[in-house]
Design a protein around this motif. Structure first.
Motif, PDB file in Angstrom:
ATOM      1  N   ARG A  87      67.811  62.828  61.719  1.00  0.00           N
ATOM      2  CA  ARG A  87      66.945  62.706  60.530  1.00  0.00           C
ATOM      3  C   ARG A  87      66.034  61.493  60.647  1.00  0.00           C
ATOM      4  O   ARG A  87      64.856  61.543  60.278  1.00  0.00           O
ATOM      5  CB  ARG A  87      67.801  62.578  59.272  1.00  0.00           C
ATOM      6  CG  ARG A  87      68.442  63.864  58.843  1.00  0.00           C
ATOM      7  CD  ARG A  87      69.272  63.676  57.582  1.00  0.00           C
ATOM      8  NE  ARG A  87      69.780  64.947  57.131  1.00  0.00           N
ATOM      9  CZ  ARG A  87      71.004  65.144  56.676  1.00  0.00           C
ATOM     10  NH1 ARG A  87      71.852  64.117  56.589  1.00  0.00           N
ATOM     11  NH2 ARG A  87      71.387  66.336  56.276  1.00  0.00           N
ATOM     12  N   LEU A  88      66.592  60.411  61.151  1.00  0.00           N
ATOM     13  CA  LEU A  88      65.806  59.188  61.328  1.00  0.00           C
ATOM     14  C   LEU A  88      64.662  59.421  62.313  1.00  0.00           C
ATOM     15  O   LEU A  88      63.515  59.030  62.070  1.00  0.00           O
ATOM     16  CB  LEU A  88      66.705  58.050  61.807  1.00  0.00           C
ATOM     17  CG  LEU A  88      66.017  56.714  62.068  1.00  0.00           C
ATOM     18  CD1 LEU A  88      65.477  56.115  60.779  1.00  0.00           C
ATOM     19  CD2 LEU A  88      66.991  55.746  62.728  1.00  0.00           C
ATOM     20  N   TYR A  89      64.967  60.097  63.416  1.00  0.00           N
ATOM     21  CA  TYR A  89      63.943  60.374  64.416  1.00  0.00           C
ATOM     22  C   TYR A  89      62.865  61.319  63.874  1.00  0.00           C
ATOM     23  O   TYR A  89      61.694  61.191  64.222  1.00  0.00           O
ATOM     24  CB  TYR A  89      64.560  60.930  65.700  1.00  0.00           C
ATOM     25  CG  TYR A  89      65.324  59.910  66.514  1.00  0.00           C
ATOM     26  CD1 TYR A  89      64.989  58.560  66.484  1.00  0.00           C
ATOM     27  CD2 TYR A  89      66.384  60.295  67.324  1.00  0.00           C
ATOM     28  CE1 TYR A  89      65.687  57.622  67.241  1.00  0.00           C
ATOM     29  CE2 TYR A  89      67.087  59.369  68.089  1.00  0.00           C
ATOM     30  CZ  TYR A  89      66.734  58.037  68.037  1.00  0.00           C
ATOM     31  OH  TYR A  89      67.425  57.113  68.785  1.00  0.00           O
ATOM     32  N   ILE A  90      63.250  62.259  63.024  1.00  0.00           N
ATOM     33  CA  ILE A  90      62.247  63.125  62.388  1.00  0.00           C
ATOM     34  C   ILE A  90      61.332  62.270  61.524  1.00  0.00           C
ATOM     35  O   ILE A  90      60.108  62.388  61.582  1.00  0.00           O
ATOM     36  CB  ILE A  90      62.917  64.237  61.539  1.00  0.00           C
ATOM     37  CG1 ILE A  90      63.621  65.265  62.432  1.00  0.00           C
ATOM     38  CG2 ILE A  90      61.872  64.929  60.650  1.00  0.00           C
ATOM     39  CD1 ILE A  90      64.490  66.247  61.680  1.00  0.00           C
ATOM     40  N   TYR A 117      69.412  73.114  60.120  1.00  0.00           N
ATOM     41  CA  TYR A 117      68.249  72.871  59.252  1.00  0.00           C
ATOM     42  C   TYR A 117      67.404  71.714  59.791  1.00  0.00           C
ATOM     43  O   TYR A 117      66.184  71.824  59.929  1.00  0.00           O
ATOM     44  CB  TYR A 117      68.722  72.584  57.821  1.00  0.00           C
ATOM     45  CG  TYR A 117      67.617  72.121  56.903  1.00  0.00           C
ATOM     46  CD1 TYR A 117      66.630  73.003  56.475  1.00  0.00           C
ATOM     47  CD2 TYR A 117      67.556  70.798  56.480  1.00  0.00           C
ATOM     48  CE1 TYR A 117      65.609  72.564  55.637  1.00  0.00           C
ATOM     49  CE2 TYR A 117      66.538  70.363  55.652  1.00  0.00           C
ATOM     50  CZ  TYR A 117      65.569  71.254  55.230  1.00  0.00           C
ATOM     51  OH  TYR A 117      64.553  70.820  54.411  1.00  0.00           O
ATOM     52  N   GLU A 118      68.074  70.614  60.120  1.00  0.00           N
ATOM     53  CA  GLU A 118      67.337  69.450  60.641  1.00  0.00           C
ATOM     54  C   GLU A 118      66.724  69.747  62.012  1.00  0.00           C
ATOM     55  O   GLU A 118      65.629  69.284  62.311  1.00  0.00           O
ATOM     56  CB  GLU A 118      68.238  68.217  60.693  1.00  0.00           C
ATOM     57  CG  GLU A 118      68.742  67.746  59.339  1.00  0.00           C
ATOM     58  CD  GLU A 118      67.652  67.293  58.369  1.00  0.00           C
ATOM     59  OE1 GLU A 118      66.501  67.053  58.793  1.00  0.00           O
ATOM     60  OE2 GLU A 118      67.949  67.177  57.170  1.00  0.00           O
ATOM     61  N   LEU A 136      66.265  77.531  61.801  1.00  0.00           N
ATOM     62  CA  LEU A 136      66.383  77.708  60.349  1.00  0.00           C
ATOM     63  C   LEU A 136      67.146  78.984  60.005  1.00  0.00           C
ATOM     64  O   LEU A 136      67.894  79.024  59.030  1.00  0.00           O
ATOM     65  CB  LEU A 136      64.998  77.706  59.700  1.00  0.00           C
ATOM     66  CG  LEU A 136      64.274  76.359  59.747  1.00  0.00           C
ATOM     67  CD1 LEU A 136      62.808  76.520  59.377  1.00  0.00           C
ATOM     68  CD2 LEU A 136      64.965  75.342  58.841  1.00  0.00           C
ATOM     69  N   GLU A 137      66.965  80.013  60.823  1.00  0.00           N
ATOM     70  CA  GLU A 137      67.720  81.256  60.614  1.00  0.00           C
ATOM     71  C   GLU A 137      69.219  80.998  60.798  1.00  0.00           C
ATOM     72  O   GLU A 137      70.048  81.523  60.058  1.00  0.00           O
ATOM     73  CB  GLU A 137      67.228  82.354  61.566  1.00  0.00           C
ATOM     74  CG  GLU A 137      67.915  83.689  61.358  1.00  0.00           C
ATOM     75  CD  GLU A 137      67.783  84.238  59.941  1.00  0.00           C
ATOM     76  OE1 GLU A 137      68.813  84.706  59.395  1.00  0.00           O
ATOM     77  OE2 GLU A 137      66.678  84.201  59.373  1.00  0.00           O
ATOM     78  N   GLN A 138      69.576  80.168  61.786  1.00  0.00           N
ATOM     79  CA  GLN A 138      70.980  79.790  61.968  1.00  0.00           C
ATOM     80  C   GLN A 138      71.498  79.039  60.733  1.00  0.00           C
ATOM     81  O   GLN A 138      72.604  79.271  60.273  1.00  0.00           O
ATOM     82  CB  GLN A 138      71.151  78.919  63.216  1.00  0.00           C
ATOM     83  CG  GLN A 138      71.064  79.663  64.509  1.00  0.00           C
ATOM     84  CD  GLN A 138      72.222  80.630  64.682  1.00  0.00           C
ATOM     85  OE1 GLN A 138      73.364  80.341  64.340  1.00  0.00           O
ATOM     86  NE2 GLN A 138      71.915  81.801  65.192  1.00  0.00           N
ATOM     87  N   ALA A 139      70.676  78.137  60.213  1.00  0.00           N
ATOM     88  CA  ALA A 139      71.064  77.388  59.005  1.00  0.00           C
ATOM     89  C   ALA A 139      71.318  78.355  57.861  1.00  0.00           C
ATOM     90  O   ALA A 139      72.298  78.231  57.116  1.00  0.00           O
ATOM     91  CB  ALA A 139      69.972  76.385  58.618  1.00  0.00           C
TER      92      ALA A 139
END
Length: 190
Positions: A87-90, A117-118, A136-139
């Motif tokens: 998340r930080l790297y995003i 999701y991330e 996202l489909e996996q999430a």
């Protein structure tokens, strides 16, 4: 605070106190409590995770990264640290680093929807729309109730000019959360 006064060398007490301060937004006190816990338990990766989380919430990104990396030296498989680091790297626009770290999350904990999701968000930052949709489909497979997944998917479909699919994902998102900011923004765009 009373427990710390009664037993000043209790790691768990400092840890819980730090979490409470963090929840209350008392970041300096949270950091101090976690640092006390670290004095008594220097090889506890969970403390580094908490220190990194407090730093990240204050947008002290370099400090957060340093804490997360220290925690990973102790436990390279700490999924929550890996997720937070991703998340930080995003947030700091390091998509390839985010993708690398978040792939580790999904390999270690495939059922953790947040990892997928991330990972999808990281691929979106890199403008890799098909890979983003796949993640996202996996999430969505693991948590079909999360509105953010659908709004992210809608964004990807819109970027690939698939407006019908984007509209459907916006509907799905708003059905789950009528106040979803991203879905409402995309609905106006569509």
């Amino acid at each position: 605070e009373q427990a710390v006064a009664l037993k000043p060398n209790a790691v768990d007490t400092y840890f819980q106190l730090g979490m409470t301060y963090h929840d209350l937004g008392l970041f300096d006190k949270a950091t101090a409590s976690f640092k006390y816990a670290l004095q008594y338990s220097p090889n506890d990766s969970a403390i580094y995770y908490q220190l990194g989380s407090v730093a990240m919430d204050q947008f002290y990104d370099r400090e957060a990264e340093a804490y997360f990396l220290e925690g990973l030296k102790i436990n390279p498989d700490h999924v929550l640290i890996l997720l937070a680091l991703g998340r930080l790297y995003i947030r700091t626009n390091q998509s390839s680093a985010a993708i690398s770290v978040l792939r580790q999350v999904t390999q270690r904990e495939p059922a953790m929807w947040e990892g997928w999701y991330e990972l999808g968000r990281a691929h979106m930052k890199a403008k890799e729309w098909k890979l983003a949709l796949s993640a996202l489909e996996q999430a969505r497979q693991w948590n079909f109730e999360e509105a953010e997944i659908y709004s992210a998917m809608a964004n990807c479909y819109l970027k690939t000019n698939k407006k019908a699919e984007a509209r459907q994902m916006v509907r799905e998102s708003l059905q789950r959360d009528p106040n979803n900011v991203e879905a409402n923004r995309l609905q106006k765009q569509l």
